[in-house]
Scaffold this motif. Structure first.
Motif, PDB file in Angstrom:
ATOM      1  N   THR A  43       0.848  -1.186   0.000  1.00 53.12           N
ATOM      2  CA  THR A  43       0.000   0.000   0.000  1.00 53.12           C
ATOM      3  C   THR A  43       0.879   1.230   0.000  1.00 53.12           C
ATOM      4  O   THR A  43       1.782   1.351   0.834  1.00 53.12           O
ATOM      5  CB  THR A  43      -0.935   0.009   1.228  1.00 53.12           C
ATOM      6  N   LEU A  44       0.629   2.129  -0.928  1.00 55.57           N
ATOM      7  CA  LEU A  44       1.354   3.390  -1.025  1.00 55.57           C
ATOM      8  C   LEU A  44       0.420   4.494  -0.550  1.00 55.57           C
ATOM      9  O   LEU A  44      -0.667   4.676  -1.116  1.00 55.57           O
ATOM     10  CB  LEU A  44       1.800   3.649  -2.460  1.00 55.57           C
ATOM     11  N   THR A  45       0.825   5.222   0.481  1.00 58.66           N
ATOM     12  CA  THR A  45       0.024   6.315   1.017  1.00 58.66           C
ATOM     13  C   THR A  45       0.626   7.634   0.552  1.00 58.66           C
ATOM     14  O   THR A  45       1.840   7.845   0.683  1.00 58.66           O
ATOM     15  CB  THR A  45      -0.008   6.268   2.559  1.00 58.66           C
ATOM     16  N   VAL A  46      -0.213   8.505  -0.001  1.00 58.70           N
ATOM     17  CA  VAL A  46       0.264   9.805  -0.477  1.00 58.70           C
ATOM     18  C   VAL A  46       0.618  10.671   0.734  1.00 58.70           C
ATOM     19  O   VAL A  46      -0.148  10.772   1.689  1.00 58.70           O
ATOM     20  CB  VAL A  46      -0.794  10.497  -1.362  1.00 58.70           C
ATOM     21  N   CYS A  47       1.819  11.254   0.694  1.00 58.13           N
ATOM     22  CA  CYS A  47       2.320  12.088   1.802  1.00 58.13           C
ATOM     23  C   CYS A  47       1.356  13.234   2.110  1.00 58.13           C
ATOM     24  O   CYS A  47       0.602  13.682   1.238  1.00 58.13           O
ATOM     25  CB  CYS A  47       3.713  12.613   1.465  1.00 58.13           C
ATOM     26  N   PRO A  48       1.393  13.738   3.366  1.00 58.67           N
ATOM     27  CA  PRO A  48       0.392  14.689   3.858  1.00 58.67           C
ATOM     28  C   PRO A  48       0.137  15.936   3.007  1.00 58.67           C
ATOM     29  O   PRO A  48      -0.994  16.403   2.951  1.00 58.67           O
ATOM     30  CB  PRO A  48       0.922  15.073   5.241  1.00 58.67           C
ATOM     31  N   THR A  49       1.120  16.501   2.359  1.00 57.68           N
ATOM     32  CA  THR A  49       0.866  17.720   1.579  1.00 57.68           C
ATOM     33  C   THR A  49       1.001  17.485   0.075  1.00 57.68           C
ATOM     34  O   THR A  49       1.070  18.442  -0.694  1.00 57.68           O
ATOM     35  CB  THR A  49       1.837  18.842   2.005  1.00 57.68           C
ATOM     36  N   ASP A  50       1.010  16.230  -0.348  1.00 58.05           N
ATOM     37  CA  ASP A  50       1.296  15.903  -1.744  1.00 58.05           C
ATOM     38  C   ASP A  50       0.061  15.431  -2.503  1.00 58.05           C
ATOM     39  O   ASP A  50      -0.998  15.201  -1.919  1.00 58.05           O
ATOM     40  CB  ASP A  50       2.384  14.819  -1.816  1.00 58.05           C
ATOM     41  N   SER A  51       0.242  15.245  -3.796  1.00 58.64           N
ATOM     42  CA  SER A  51      -0.788  14.711  -4.674  1.00 58.64           C
ATOM     43  C   SER A  51      -0.085  14.000  -5.830  1.00 58.64           C
ATOM     44  O   SER A  51       0.900  14.509  -6.360  1.00 58.64           O
ATOM     45  CB  SER A  51      -1.667  15.841  -5.210  1.00 58.64           C
ATOM     46  N   VAL A  52      -0.600  12.842  -6.189  1.00 66.18           N
ATOM     47  CA  VAL A  52      -0.062  12.100  -7.330  1.00 66.18           C
ATOM     48  C   VAL A  52      -1.032  12.314  -8.485  1.00 66.18           C
ATOM     49  O   VAL A  52      -2.210  11.953  -8.387  1.00 66.18           O
ATOM     50  CB  VAL A  52       0.091  10.599  -6.996  1.00 66.18           C
ATOM     51  N   GLY A  53      -0.549  12.928  -9.563  1.00 62.37           N
ATOM     52  CA  GLY A  53      -1.405  13.265 -10.688  1.00 62.37           C
ATOM     53  C   GLY A  53      -1.892  12.058 -11.459  1.00 62.37           C
ATOM     54  O   GLY A  53      -1.357  10.950 -11.338  1.00 62.37           O
ATOM     55  N   ALA A  54      -2.909  12.279 -12.273  1.00 58.46           N
ATOM     56  CA  ALA A  54      -3.413  11.238 -13.170  1.00 58.46           C
ATOM     57  C   ALA A  54      -2.348  10.930 -14.209  1.00 58.46           C
ATOM     58  O   ALA A  54      -1.445  11.722 -14.447  1.00 58.46           O
ATOM     59  CB  ALA A  54      -4.692  11.728 -13.842  1.00 58.46           C
ATOM     60  N   GLY A  55      -2.441   9.755 -14.819  1.00 56.57           N
ATOM     61  CA  GLY A  55      -1.515   9.384 -15.878  1.00 56.57           C
ATOM     62  C   GLY A  55      -0.864   8.048 -15.637  1.00 56.57           C
ATOM     63  O   GLY A  55      -1.274   7.276 -14.766  1.00 56.57           O
ATOM     64  N   ALA A  56       0.188   7.777 -16.412  1.00 51.95           N
ATOM     65  CA  ALA A  56       0.892   6.494 -16.356  1.00 51.95           C
ATOM     66  C   ALA A  56       1.656   6.345 -15.047  1.00 51.95           C
ATOM     67  O   ALA A  56       2.339   7.273 -14.605  1.00 51.95           O
ATOM     68  CB  ALA A  56       1.836   6.365 -17.535  1.00 51.95           C
ATOM     69  N   LYS A  57       1.544   5.173 -14.443  1.00 45.96           N
ATOM     70  CA  LYS A  57       2.209   4.862 -13.169  1.00 45.96           C
ATOM     71  C   LYS A  57       2.866   3.492 -13.264  1.00 45.96           C
ATOM     72  O   LYS A  57       2.361   2.604 -13.949  1.00 45.96           O
ATOM     73  CB  LYS A  57       1.207   4.818 -12.007  1.00 45.96           C
ATOM     74  N   THR A  58       3.981   3.327 -12.549  1.00 39.22           N
ATOM     75  CA  THR A  58       4.587   2.005 -12.365  1.00 39.22           C
ATOM     76  C   THR A  58       5.045   1.877 -10.921  1.00 39.22           C
ATOM     77  O   THR A  58       5.461   2.857 -10.306  1.00 39.22           O
ATOM     78  CB  THR A  58       5.809   1.760 -13.282  1.00 39.22           C
ATOM     79  N   VAL A  59       4.934   0.695 -10.410  1.00 40.32           N
ATOM     80  CA  VAL A  59       5.504   0.349  -9.107  1.00 40.32           C
ATOM     81  C   VAL A  59       6.343  -0.892  -9.331  1.00 40.32           C
ATOM     82  O   VAL A  59       5.834  -1.922  -9.798  1.00 40.32           O
ATOM     83  CB  VAL A  59       4.417   0.104  -8.038  1.00 40.32           C
ATOM     84  N   THR A  60       7.631  -0.788  -9.008  1.00 41.00           N
ATOM     85  CA  THR A  60       8.552  -1.912  -9.141  1.00 41.00           C
ATOM     86  C   THR A  60       8.859  -2.453  -7.761  1.00 41.00           C
ATOM     87  O   THR A  60       9.216  -1.692  -6.855  1.00 41.00           O
ATOM     88  CB  THR A  60       9.851  -1.469  -9.840  1.00 41.00           C
ATOM     89  N   ILE A  61       8.709  -3.764  -7.608  1.00 41.85           N
ATOM     90  CA  ILE A  61       9.082  -4.450  -6.370  1.00 41.85           C
ATOM     91  C   ILE A  61      10.245  -5.348  -6.757  1.00 41.85           C
ATOM     92  O   ILE A  61      10.072  -6.354  -7.453  1.00 41.85           O
ATOM     93  CB  ILE A  61       7.896  -5.225  -5.769  1.00 41.85           C
ATOM     94  N   ALA A  62      11.442  -4.927  -6.337  1.00 39.15           N
ATOM     95  CA  ALA A  62      12.689  -5.526  -6.830  1.00 39.15           C
ATOM     96  C   ALA A  62      13.306  -6.492  -5.817  1.00 39.15           C
ATOM     97  O   ALA A  62      12.727  -6.784  -4.776  1.00 39.15           O
ATOM     98  CB  ALA A  62      13.679  -4.404  -7.159  1.00 39.15           C
ATOM     99  N   ASN A  63      14.508  -6.934  -6.164  1.00 37.94           N
ATOM    100  CA  ASN A  63      15.341  -7.811  -5.328  1.00 37.94           C
ATOM    101  C   ASN A  63      14.780  -9.213  -5.151  1.00 37.94           C
ATOM    102  O   ASN A  63      15.109  -9.903  -4.195  1.00 37.94           O
ATOM    103  CB  ASN A  63      15.642  -7.157  -3.977  1.00 37.94           C
ATOM    104  N   ASN A  64      13.902  -9.618  -6.073  1.00 34.74           N
ATOM    105  CA  ASN A  64      13.336 -10.974  -6.054  1.00 34.74           C
ATOM    106  C   ASN A  64      12.753 -11.346  -4.697  1.00 34.74           C
ATOM    107  O   ASN A  64      12.947 -12.460  -4.206  1.00 34.74           O
ATOM    108  CB  ASN A  64      14.395 -11.998  -6.484  1.00 34.74           C
ATOM    109  N   HIS A  65      12.009 -10.439  -4.096  1.00 39.88           N
ATOM    110  CA  HIS A  65      11.471 -10.685  -2.757  1.00 39.88           C
ATOM    111  C   HIS A  65      10.014 -11.131  -2.728  1.00 39.88           C
ATOM    112  O   HIS A  65       9.440 -11.287  -1.653  1.00 39.88           O
ATOM    113  CB  HIS A  65      11.668  -9.456  -1.870  1.00 39.88           C
ATOM    114  N   ILE A  66       9.405 -11.332  -3.876  1.00 37.55           N
ATOM    115  CA  ILE A  66       8.057 -11.912  -3.902  1.00 37.55           C
ATOM    116  C   ILE A  66       8.188 -13.339  -4.413  1.00 37.55           C
ATOM    117  O   ILE A  66       8.770 -13.579  -5.472  1.00 37.55           O
ATOM    118  CB  ILE A  66       7.095 -11.105  -4.796  1.00 37.55           C
TER     119      ILE A  66
END
Length: 186
Positions: A130-153
């Motif tokens: 779960t990614l929580t947006v920081c208290p004063t921030d906003s993540v805009g619409a558009g293309a997104k990627t989340v990489t989970i690396a280091n072969n940990h899944i």
């Protein structure tokens, strides 16, 4: 004509049908639907190793229609139906993002305007990042990627098709599937 009124049986049926139609129409006109979530487009999960029980990296990608504002969450859940992925080795340092800036924790939120911090849940029935947006921030619409690396899944032990959902408290949602297949030797 009927002795019960001025109208024939056929005319009374027509009036009843008209009255029912007016009631249904008025109910439909007064109904105010609630806002529904939009669906992401171009949702995918690219895994580095699709073998059963293998450790793998995941690159989850999507395009969102809405911004995600301060305090809202983006939740990536692995196999919500059976919880067969193992996330017990995933740590915050394994996670990076595109279209947003991933920081280690809420205390690391700073000057960036699109920062999020991860929380990892490695226990069933909610194996997720779960990614929580920081208290004063906003993540805009558009293309997104989340990489989970280091072969940990760690992949499920049984070959099959497994769901990955993206949701959380944000307005939008989406889903994709990954195939876990036995090695093919030629």
């Amino acid at each position: 004509y009927s002795h019960f009124g001025l109208f024939s049986k056929r005319e009374r049926k027509s009036f009843q049908l008209l009255a029912l139609l007016l009631i249904v129409t008025s109910l439909c006109m007064t109904y105010t639907p609630t806002a529904l979530a939009a669906y992401f487009s171009l949702v995918s999960d690219t895994i580095s190793n699709s073998s059963p029980s293998a450790s793998a990296n995941h690159i989850v990608a999507w395009t969102s229609a809405s911004a995600v504002t301060a305090g809202l969450t983006i939740k990536i859940q692995f196999d919500p139906d059976a919880d067969l992925f193992n996330l017990s080795s995933v740590v915050a340092g394994d996670i990076s993002g595109g279209g947003m800036t991933v920081v280690a924790n809420v205390g690391a939120c700073g000057a960036g305007g699109d920062e999020v911090y991860p929380t990892i849940d490695s226990t069933a029935p909610d194996e997720s990042v779960t990614l929580t947006v920081c208290p004063t921030d906003s993540v805009g619409a558009g293309a997104k990627t989340v990489t989970i690396a280091n072969n940990h899944i760690v992949n499920p032990a049984t070959p099959g098709s497994y769901g990955i959902t993206i949701g959380g408290t944000q307005a939008d949602q989406g889903a994709t599937r990954v195939a876990i297949i036995a090695n093919v030797v030629m």
